[in-house]
Design a protein around this motif. Sequence first.
Motif, PDB file in Angstrom:
ATOM      1  N   PRO A 110      -1.672 -29.555  52.678  1.00 25.25           N
ATOM      2  CA  PRO A 110      -2.337 -29.301  51.384  1.00 25.25           C
ATOM      3  C   PRO A 110      -3.679 -28.606  51.563  1.00 25.25           C
ATOM      4  N   GLY A 111      -3.872 -27.534  50.791  1.00 28.66           N
ATOM      5  CA  GLY A 111      -5.117 -26.791  50.854  1.00 28.66           C
ATOM      6  C   GLY A 111      -5.158 -25.701  51.902  1.00 28.66           C
ATOM      7  N   ILE A 117      -0.241 -17.438  52.025  1.00 29.78           N
ATOM      8  CA  ILE A 117       0.313 -16.357  52.849  1.00 29.78           C
ATOM      9  C   ILE A 117       1.839 -16.376  52.780  1.00 29.78           C
ATOM     10  N   ILE A 118       2.419 -17.565  52.930  1.00 28.67           N
ATOM     11  CA  ILE A 118       3.872 -17.704  52.863  1.00 28.67           C
ATOM     12  C   ILE A 118       4.375 -17.324  51.470  1.00 28.67           C
ATOM     13  N   LYS A 119       3.690 -17.798  50.445  1.00 35.09           N
ATOM     14  CA  LYS A 119       4.107 -17.504  49.071  1.00 35.09           C
ATOM     15  C   LYS A 119       4.120 -16.001  48.818  1.00 35.09           C
ATOM     16  N   ASP A 120       3.074 -15.302  49.251  1.00 30.97           N
ATOM     17  CA  ASP A 120       3.017 -13.849  49.064  1.00 30.97           C
ATOM     18  C   ASP A 120       4.123 -13.135  49.841  1.00 30.97           C
ATOM     19  N   ALA A 121       4.439 -13.638  51.024  1.00 34.56           N
ATOM     20  CA  ALA A 121       5.472 -13.008  51.847  1.00 34.56           C
ATOM     21  C   ALA A 121       6.865 -13.200  51.269  1.00 34.56           C
ATOM     22  N   CYS A 122       7.007 -14.136  50.340  1.00 35.51           N
ATOM     23  CA  CYS A 122       8.314 -14.460  49.763  1.00 35.51           C
ATOM     24  C   CYS A 122       8.618 -13.709  48.475  1.00 35.51           C
ATOM     25  N   GLU A 123       7.730 -12.833  48.047  1.00 36.13           N
ATOM     26  CA  GLU A 123       7.983 -12.077  46.820  1.00 36.13           C
ATOM     27  C   GLU A 123       9.220 -11.191  46.987  1.00 36.13           C
ATOM     28  N   THR A 124       9.764 -10.744  45.876  1.00 36.35           N
ATOM     29  CA  THR A 124      11.033  -9.997  45.916  1.00 36.35           C
ATOM     30  C   THR A 124      10.859  -8.505  46.169  1.00 36.35           C
ATOM     31  N   LYS A 125       9.641  -8.010  46.046  1.00 34.10           N
ATOM     32  CA  LYS A 125       9.421  -6.582  46.274  1.00 34.10           C
ATOM     33  C   LYS A 125       9.642  -6.228  47.736  1.00 34.10           C
ATOM     34  N   GLN A 171       4.376 -27.333  45.657  1.00 33.97           N
ATOM     35  CA  GLN A 171       5.013 -26.770  44.469  1.00 33.97           C
ATOM     36  C   GLN A 171       4.958 -25.252  44.422  1.00 33.97           C
ATOM     37  N   PRO A 172       3.839 -24.612  44.832  1.00 32.68           N
ATOM     38  CA  PRO A 172       3.815 -23.141  44.821  1.00 32.68           C
ATOM     39  C   PRO A 172       4.914 -22.522  45.690  1.00 32.68           C
ATOM     40  N   ARG A 177       9.360 -16.864  45.059  1.00 33.32           N
ATOM     41  CA  ARG A 177      10.561 -16.049  44.909  1.00 33.32           C
ATOM     42  C   ARG A 177      11.578 -16.305  46.020  1.00 33.32           C
ATOM     43  N   ALA A 178      11.192 -17.053  47.021  1.00 33.15           N
ATOM     44  CA  ALA A 178      12.126 -17.374  48.101  1.00 33.15           C
ATOM     45  C   ALA A 178      13.181 -18.343  47.602  1.00 33.15           C
ATOM     46  N   VAL A 179      14.359 -18.300  48.224  1.00 31.92           N
ATOM     47  CA  VAL A 179      15.389 -19.271  47.871  1.00 31.92           C
ATOM     48  C   VAL A 179      15.049 -20.586  48.573  1.00 31.92           C
TER      49      VAL A 179
END
Length: 217
Positions: A110-111, A117-125, A171-172, A177-179
Amino acid sequence: KIHWENYRRAITEIVNEERNAGIFYGEWCMGKTFTYEQILEKTEKIQYDYELAYTKSPSSSIFSSSLTSEEYDYVVYSTFQITPTQLYQLLIDHNGKLIILDDITNLFTPGSASIDIIKDACETKRARQITYKGMNLKDYQGDPERNYPKVFNFTGQLIVVVNLPPEKIPQPILESRAVPIDLSMTKEETFEKMNEIKYVIEIFRSSPDEKGNILID
């Protein structure tokens, strides 16, 4: 069993560059690593060879590769912990490749900046912009006078495998966008899965392919 079928399908799609990323979680010793290894064994993709990289440049590491992009297709990072700085560096140095993060215990602390970084890397673009405001990273592309960029476009694929129950996944990440696939099982299901893996290994160990690999369908 449906979850495992979905897991194999998602891994195959990521390996084939049909999907950008996947987050796969559940208790340890259930065959998550075994499954993606077997899928990769069926391809002609080449794993990052640390020893070869070190031979070319003793200063080379998994974070600063001396291998050319033609010499490997994917890299597996499986260690106890990773810092956000190391994660950012890893994504840059192996950009355009399949990156597998396997059983890193502090990845979703947490935090931690690693979560963003992981969340951004998981985008669909195709090209996903990743930003890191941490310390300056030097030795970019082997040049000690160059710093790593603070922003870059990530074009690779990402597989994240963690031995955590769903309530421990931020939760994020679950909303990214990742499965996300929950591979948690009951004790009975876990024993059944372990016996299944044991059976497969015993059967195919006696008849490996020409490279000595054990392949399963």
